[in-house]
Design a protein around this motif. Structure first.
Motif, mmCIF file in Angstrom:
data_model
loop_
_atom_site.group_PDB
_atom_site.id
_atom_site.type_symbol
_atom_site.label_atom_id
_atom_site.label_comp_id
_atom_site.label_asym_id
_atom_site.label_seq_id
_atom_site.Cartn_x
_atom_site.Cartn_y
_atom_site.Cartn_z
ATOM 1 N N VAL A 77 126.285 17.555 67.835
ATOM 2 C CA VAL A 77 126.183 18.525 66.744
ATOM 3 C C VAL A 77 125.224 17.958 65.702
ATOM 4 C CG1 VAL A 77 128.450 19.582 67.091
ATOM 5 C CG2 VAL A 77 128.243 17.565 65.621
ATOM 6 N N GLU A 78 125.072 18.652 64.595
ATOM 7 C CA GLU A 78 124.155 18.223 63.545
ATOM 8 C C GLU A 78 124.518 16.836 63.019
ATOM 9 O OE1 GLU A 78 127.314 21.002 61.789
ATOM 10 O OE2 GLU A 78 126.053 20.916 63.593
ATOM 11 N N GLY A 79 123.499 16.116 62.547
ATOM 12 C CA GLY A 79 123.714 14.789 61.980
ATOM 13 C C GLY A 79 123.894 13.699 63.011
ATOM 14 N N ASN A 80 123.462 13.931 64.250
ATOM 15 C CA ASN A 80 123.630 12.959 65.339
ATOM 16 C C ASN A 80 125.091 12.616 65.596
ATOM 17 O OD1 ASN A 80 120.821 12.663 65.856
ATOM 18 N ND2 ASN A 80 120.650 11.242 64.123
ATOM 19 N N GLN A 81 125.970 13.525 65.199
ATOM 20 C CA GLN A 81 127.395 13.345 65.437
ATOM 21 C C GLN A 81 127.816 14.159 66.654
ATOM 22 O OE1 GLN A 81 129.144 14.524 61.690
ATOM 23 N NE2 GLN A 81 128.695 12.562 60.719
ATOM 24 N N THR A 82 129.104 14.060 67.011
ATOM 25 C CA THR A 82 129.610 14.835 68.137
ATOM 26 C C THR A 82 130.903 15.545 67.759
ATOM 27 O OG1 THR A 82 130.902 12.991 69.059
ATOM 28 C CG2 THR A 82 128.617 13.222 69.818
ATOM 29 N N ARG A 83 131.225 16.544 68.550
ATOM 30 C CA ARG A 83 132.498 17.250 68.429
ATOM 31 C C ARG A 83 133.076 17.406 69.822
ATOM 32 N NH1 ARG A 83 132.223 21.328 63.802
ATOM 33 N NH2 ARG A 83 131.838 19.269 62.887
ATOM 34 N N LEU A 84 134.384 17.329 69.935
ATOM 35 C CA LEU A 84 135.051 17.398 71.221
ATOM 36 C C LEU A 84 135.600 18.796 71.473
ATOM 37 C CD1 LEU A 84 137.116 14.082 70.991
ATOM 38 C CD2 LEU A 84 134.764 14.391 71.805
ATOM 39 N N GLN A 85 135.579 19.181 72.735
ATOM 40 C CA GLN A 85 136.232 20.408 73.176
ATOM 41 C C GLN A 85 137.274 19.996 74.209
ATOM 42 O OE1 GLN A 85 135.323 23.524 71.614
ATOM 43 N NE2 GLN A 85 134.434 21.863 70.391
#
Length: 330
Positions: A77-85
């Motif tokens: 996601v934005e900001g070189n971060q991640t989100r989990l599904q």
């Protein structure tokens, strides 16, 4: 002669009985979970999977019940971060969280599994997408479900939802009135002594690194348990509810191309574009590709010979890796 004939008949009957017993013993029994390849004595109660958008930065870690999820997808996601599904099907936990906002390609994933999708917040494009009605969803922005905040996490990394609220909404909307047919992954066959009947061929890969920039992780393979233990920049990565390390049977890398959509750096990803893929299972790396016919069909992962990847039965983490993500193994 009569006694000989009688003995012969008894022998034949005994032979058929033994053959029948042997066949029954070897026959697969129980109910197959199509997402894990694990059989259970009781049928799966859920009529469709639940997908939860899980926060993965700051005090969001450790998250709740990731060890229970059949599948977990990690997206950039934005900001070189991640989100989990996190996708729950075989087992549904008591509560979910920390729940975070939605991106359009998360909705694409929900369409793939025909999941009930839980989120708290949305980007403008994701909001418009959800309101089109392609997936059943519960979002804190327009639902009467009682999302709540936990005390051991900072806002906005502290949003939770109880299963009782989700089930109430499921019953209210009839989302479980009909069981969804789920296309299964392909799995390795496992013999009675817990050894694979099919040899897994590939390059040795017992240590995997995945670097998104601001969100990075590693997987270390244990040949005795046939599991990969996930760590975050060398530190333990545990389940908030059990305090035990997250372990998985398979790590699947799905290569994608992302593009920046707006001034906040939100990304766009074509989840039907196809691309390269790597399956890490049983301590080896198997290279291949992925494809998807449409947003309402399943993604298919195949090796270089065109054969569908075979996973070790168990839980799988899918690392959706764009051009800015580095994945290495040794």
């Amino acid at each position: 002669r009569l006694s000989v004939l009688l003995v012969l008949v008894l022998c034949i009957a005994l032979t058929f009985t033994l053959v029948g017993c042997k066949k029954d013993k070897n026959e697969e029994s129980g109910y197959l979970n199509p997402l894990t390849g694990i059989r259970t004595e009781e049928p799966i109660k859920a009529a469709r999977p639940l997908q939860v958008s899980i926060d993965n930065v700051g005090s969001a870690i450790p998250q709740s019940y990731l060890s229970v999820a059949d599948l977990v997808y990690e997206f950039p996601v934005e900001g070189n971060q991640t989100r989990l599904q996190a996708i729950f099907y075989g087992e549904i936990p008591d509560h979910f969280g920390p729940i975070r906002s939605v991106r359009p390609y998360f909705v694409d994933l929900a369409r793939e599994y025909d999941s009930l999708f839980l989120g708290h917040g949305w980007s403008p494009d994701a909001k418009n997408y959800l309101l089109q009605g392609h997936v059943a969803y519960i979002n804190a922005m327009n639902s009467d479900c009682a999302f709540y905040r936990v005390n051991d996490k900072d806002s906005p990394h502290d949003s939770y939802l109880d299963w009782t609220e989700v089930k109430r909404k499921i019953d209210e909307n009839g989302w479980w009135d009909e069981k969804v047919e789920i296309k299964p992954f392909q799995f390795l066959e496992v013999s009675e002594d817990d050894k694979d009947e099919s040899a897994v061929e590939g390059k040795k890969a017992t240590y995997i690194t995945v670097y998104y920039g601001a969100s990075n992780c590693e997987y270390t393979y244990d040949p005795e348990t046939k599991l990969y233990t996930r760590t975050v920049e060398g530190s333990a990565y545990v389940d908030r509810e059990t305090n035990e390390s997250i372990t998985v049977s398979n790590v699947l890398v799905q290569r994608v191309t992302s593009s920046v959509l707006d001034y906040k750096g939100r990304l766009g990803i074509d989840m039907c574009a196809g691309g390269n893929a790597v399956l890490y299972t049983n301590g080896v790396a198997i290279e291949g590709t992925w494809s998807r016919d449409s947003l309402d069909s399943r993604t298919v992962f195949v090796d270089k010979d065109g054969n569908e990847f075979k996973l070790q039965p168990g839980k799988t983490w899918v690392q959706v890796a764009d051009q800015d993500c580095s994945v290495t193994h040794k």
